[in-house]
Design a protein around this motif. Structure first.
Motif, short mmCIF file in Angstrom:
data_model
loop_
_atom_site.label_atom_id
_atom_site.label_comp_id
_atom_site.label_asym_id
_atom_site.label_seq_id
_atom_site.Cartn_x
_atom_site.Cartn_y
_atom_site.Cartn_z
N ASP A 131 59.48 30.83 14.19
CA ASP A 131 59.57 29.87 15.29
C ASP A 131 60.18 30.44 16.57
O ASP A 131 59.76 30.10 17.67
N LYS A 132 61.15 31.33 16.45
CA LYS A 132 61.76 31.92 17.65
C LYS A 132 60.77 32.83 18.36
O LYS A 132 60.71 32.86 19.59
N LEU A 133 59.99 33.58 17.59
CA LEU A 133 58.96 34.43 18.18
C LEU A 133 57.89 33.56 18.85
O LEU A 133 57.46 33.84 19.97
N GLU A 134 57.46 32.50 18.17
CA GLU A 134 56.46 31.60 18.73
C GLU A 134 56.94 31.02 20.07
O GLU A 134 56.17 30.92 21.02
N LYS A 154 61.01 34.96 27.86
CA LYS A 154 62.17 35.06 26.96
C LYS A 154 62.14 36.41 26.26
O LYS A 154 61.09 37.02 26.13
N ASP A 155 63.30 36.86 25.81
CA ASP A 155 63.34 38.08 25.00
C ASP A 155 62.66 37.83 23.67
O ASP A 155 62.77 36.75 23.09
N VAL A 156 61.96 38.84 23.19
CA VAL A 156 61.28 38.73 21.90
C VAL A 156 62.30 39.00 20.80
O VAL A 156 62.93 40.05 20.77
N LEU A 166 50.73 41.56 22.66
CA LEU A 166 52.10 41.61 23.16
C LEU A 166 52.49 43.05 23.46
O LEU A 166 52.29 43.93 22.64
N ASN A 167 53.02 43.28 24.66
CA ASN A 167 53.55 44.59 25.02
C ASN A 167 55.01 44.38 25.41
O ASN A 167 55.31 43.94 26.52
N ILE A 168 55.89 44.65 24.46
CA ILE A 168 57.32 44.41 24.69
C ILE A 168 57.86 45.32 25.78
O ILE A 168 58.67 44.90 26.60
N LYS A 169 57.42 46.59 25.81
CA LYS A 169 57.90 47.54 26.82
C LYS A 169 57.57 47.08 28.23
O LYS A 169 58.34 47.28 29.16
N LYS A 170 56.39 46.48 28.41
CA LYS A 170 55.97 46.01 29.73
C LYS A 170 56.31 44.54 29.96
O LYS A 170 55.98 43.98 31.00
N ASN A 171 56.95 43.91 28.96
CA ASN A 171 57.34 42.51 29.07
C ASN A 171 56.13 41.62 29.38
O ASN A 171 56.17 40.76 30.25
N ALA A 172 55.03 41.88 28.62
CA ALA A 172 53.77 41.19 28.90
C ALA A 172 53.17 40.60 27.63
O ALA A 172 53.32 41.16 26.54
N VAL A 173 52.46 39.48 27.81
CA VAL A 173 51.76 38.84 26.70
C VAL A 173 50.40 38.36 27.20
O VAL A 173 50.26 37.95 28.34
#
Length: 121
Positions: free
Chosen positions: A20-23, A77-79, A39-46
Motif C-alpha cells: 500500500d505504501k508503494l501504491e 513521494k519517496d518510494v 518506475l525510474n527511482i534514480k530519475k524520480n519518474a513514473v
C-alpha cells in the motif's frame, strides 16, 4: 511481491493492496486494477500504462517506455522499500459469503403510485 532485476532494468509484481505504501507513492490503487507502471527511482519518474490489459497493449506500452516516447510524471513521494509478504500458494482465495436477501421477497414495489415516483426524482 516478486522482484527481478537485470542489467537493463527490473520488474516487480504485487497483488492489489499488498504494498500500500508503494501504491500510494506511485499513485496506483483504488479501482485502477490491474495496473502497470514503469518506475525510474534514480530519475524520480513514473510512467502509468493507461491502455487495455492485453498482450498487444502492454507490449506497446513497454516499447514506448524503452524508446522514451512517453513523458514521465514526477514522483511526488519517496518510494518506500518493499514490505516482506507471504508468497502466493498458487491457490485462489476464498470467495466471500454472499448475504441472504431472501427476506426482501416480501417487498411489494407496486405500492408506489407512478405519478408520485417520478415527481420525487
Amino acid at each position: 511481491a516478486v522482484v527481478s532485476t537485470q542489467s537493463t532494468g527490473g520488474w516487480a509484481w504485487s497483488f492489489a493492496g499488498e504494498q500500500d505504501k508503494l501504491e500510494a507513492a506511485i499513485e496506483v490503487g483504488g479501482a485502477g486494477y490491474p495496473a502497470i507502471v514503469a518506475l525510474n527511482i534514480k530519475k524520480n519518474a513514473v510512467l502509468h500504462h493507461r491502455g487495455g490489459f492485453s498482450k498487444d497493449s502492454i507490449n506497446e506500452f513497454l516499447q514506448y517506455v524503452i524508446a522514451g516516447r512517453i513523458a514521465p510524471s514526477v514522483l511526488r513521494k519517496d518510494v518506500p522499500k518493499l514490505r516482506k509478504a507471504t508468497p502466493w500458494d498458487g491457490k485462489d482465495g476464498q470467495m466471500p459469503e454472499e448475504e441472504d436477501y431472501s427476506d426482501l421477497d416480501d417487498i411489494d414495489l407496486d405500492e408506489v403510485p407512478v405519478e408520485n415516483a417520478h415527481s420525487e426524482l
